[in-house]
Design an enzyme around this catalytic site. Structure first.
Site, short mmCIF file in Angstrom:
data_model
loop_
_atom_site.label_atom_id
_atom_site.label_comp_id
_atom_site.label_asym_id
_atom_site.label_seq_id
_atom_site.Cartn_x
_atom_site.Cartn_y
_atom_site.Cartn_z
N HIS A 286 -4.92 -8.06 5.72
CA HIS A 286 -5.05 -7.31 4.46
C HIS A 286 -4.72 -5.85 4.72
O HIS A 286 -5.59 -5.07 5.09
CB HIS A 286 -6.46 -7.48 3.90
CG HIS A 286 -6.65 -6.89 2.55
ND1 HIS A 286 -7.66 -7.30 1.69
CD2 HIS A 286 -5.97 -5.94 1.86
CE1 HIS A 286 -7.59 -6.61 0.57
NE2 HIS A 286 -6.57 -5.77 0.65
N HIS B 150 -1.95 -2.62 3.19
CA HIS B 150 -0.93 -2.19 2.22
C HIS B 150 0.10 -1.24 2.83
O HIS B 150 1.22 -1.14 2.31
CB HIS B 150 -1.60 -1.49 1.03
CG HIS B 150 -2.58 -2.33 0.31
ND1 HIS B 150 -2.21 -3.32 -0.58
CD2 HIS B 150 -3.94 -2.36 0.35
CE1 HIS B 150 -3.30 -3.90 -1.06
NE2 HIS B 150 -4.35 -3.35 -0.51
N ALA C 130 -8.88 0.37 -7.41
CA ALA C 130 -7.77 1.32 -7.55
C ALA C 130 -6.52 0.67 -8.13
O ALA C 130 -5.50 1.33 -8.28
CB ALA C 130 -7.44 1.92 -6.19
N GLN C 131 -6.59 -0.61 -8.45
CA GLN C 131 -5.40 -1.29 -8.96
C GLN C 131 -5.14 -0.94 -10.43
O GLN C 131 -6.06 -0.67 -11.19
CB GLN C 131 -5.54 -2.79 -8.77
CG GLN C 131 -5.75 -3.17 -7.31
CD GLN C 131 -5.10 -4.47 -6.94
OE1 GLN C 131 -4.10 -4.88 -7.49
NE2 GLN C 131 -5.68 -5.13 -5.96
N ASP D 120 -7.41 -2.94 5.03
CA ASP D 120 -7.08 -2.59 3.65
C ASP D 120 -6.42 -1.21 3.62
O ASP D 120 -6.62 -0.41 2.71
CB ASP D 120 -8.34 -2.60 2.77
CG ASP D 120 -8.03 -2.59 1.27
OD1 ASP D 120 -6.87 -2.84 0.90
OD2 ASP D 120 -8.94 -2.29 0.47
#
Length: 368
Positions: free
Chosen positions: A52, A54, A133-134, A264
């Site tokens: 996980h 980004h 935060a999406q 993350d």
């Protein structure tokens, strides 16, 4: 090749010994010093597996203007991850417009590299209430047509989808039926709904305690359902997302075999404070905390070497190896990596006594 006189951490014991490598695989692991590269004072652990993440080092999986730029970013990310001991990772999306997400799937399909073990869709099939935060503008209802398109475009590299199960338990079943790992997260599910999702085959929890219905003694929700039923439970061990005492409690409660340490991480990982992006959302990093303009945590600036060190200080080297290499590899069915054992890929990280990365080997070749 032989690495010798090094402290070796296996899933079974720790000892000073030798790792013999042949044709990119670990041939033997045994106690005692032998001829070879003398690594006295160093610690050998398996390459870290981050399921996980980004972005890192100024590059973000979902911040790009063209497919060519995206491919360049992803390859650069791979190069930077190695510096922190990561030899396998799942590039992870955020919630995006449908066509942008399709392009991300297509780009992953164009890269043939076992270090990039597939794709993790963290959204768009999540809860608006716990989006974190999406970008809520692009959250949508479960859509198997979109999933099948992603599978096709990624050339069957879609490994994991984070799902809010209250949006449809039949969606969980359909994904499991396709061989996709379902991770429960960004959800307002109650205990019963979350439990049903795990019993239907969901096998992971996305960063437990974060972006989900909070635990209450009369409403235990997805957190207790995860502790009771989730085969694997992600946690972000930066001690910002979750207090270190709660991390310790989780490991003690569910066992080291079920906890998966993840970063993350966003593009700011490994960089200084400043202004960044996560997908299409603007992020400010201050004192290592990544926040949206509304003050919500937006991923982390954690790197896997730091995650490993934090876990090792809490629970010991053995447990830290389980949570950052063995468990995440096993959770994805990657049986060829995640442990320093005969027959496994020779993905090896050498650390000093302060648990800093000194050398990294991928398939027996030094790369970092």
């Amino acid at each position: 090749m032989k690495i010798t006189n090094v402290k070796i951490v296996t899933p079974y014991k720790e000892f000073t010994g030798t790792i013999e490598v042949e044709s990119g695989k670990i041939k033997r692991v045994y106690e005692g010093k032998d001829r070879g590269e003398d690594m006295e004072g160093l610690i050998a652990v398996p390459g870290f597996v981050d399921v996980h993440t980004h972005g890192i080092g100024g590059y973000d999986f979902t911040s790009w203007r063209s497919v060519d730029e995206f491919l360049g970013n992803l390859l650069k990310m791979r190069e930077i991850y190695v510096k922190y001991g990561v030899t396998t990772f799942l590039p992870t999306t955020v919630t995006l417009p449908k066509e942008d997400l399709a392009e991300a799937c297509k780009a992953v399909g164009e890269i043939e590299d076992p270090s990039i073990a597939g794709l993790h869709l963290e959204g768009p099939f999540i809860s608006e209430k716990h989006a974190g935060a999406q970008d809520v503008r692009y959250i949508r209802s479960p859509d198997m047509t979109e999933v099948r398109r992603c599978v096709e475009l990624s050339k069957n590299k879609l490994r994991t989808v984070t799902v809010a199960p209250e949006k449809g338990l039949e969606f969980v079943s359909a994904l499991v039926g396709m061989g996709i790992h379902v991770s429960i997260g960004h959800t307002d599910a109650d205990y019963e709904t979350a439990t049903k999702a795990f019993l239907l085959g969901a096998d992971r929890t996305t960063h437990i305690f974060n972006a989900m219905r909070p635990f209450h003694h009369r409403d235990p929700g997805v957190i207790l359902a995860s502790i009771n039923y989730s085969p694997y439970i992600e946690i972000i061990p930066d001690f910002i997302h979750v207090d270190k005492e709660l991390v310790k409690f989780l490991v003690k409660s569910v066992g080291r075999e079920r906890v998966v340490g993840v970063t993350d991480s966003i593009m700011a990982a490994g960089l200084s404070d400043g202004e960044y992006t996560l997908g299409k959302v603007e992020i400010t990093v201050k004192e290592g905390r990544a926040l949206t303009k509304e003050g919500k945590l937006a991923g982390s600036t954690l790197t896997m070497d730091k995650a490993f060190a934090n876990l090792a200080k809490l629970t010991g080297l053995y447990d830290a190896v389980m949570m950052t290499s063995y468990n995440p590899a096993k959770a994805l069915g990657l049986t060829d990596r995640g442990a320093l054992l005969p027959g496994k890929n020779a993905d090896i990280v050498l650390l000093d006594d302060k648990l800093r990365v000194v050398k990294v080997y991928k398939n027996g070749e030094e790369i970092g």
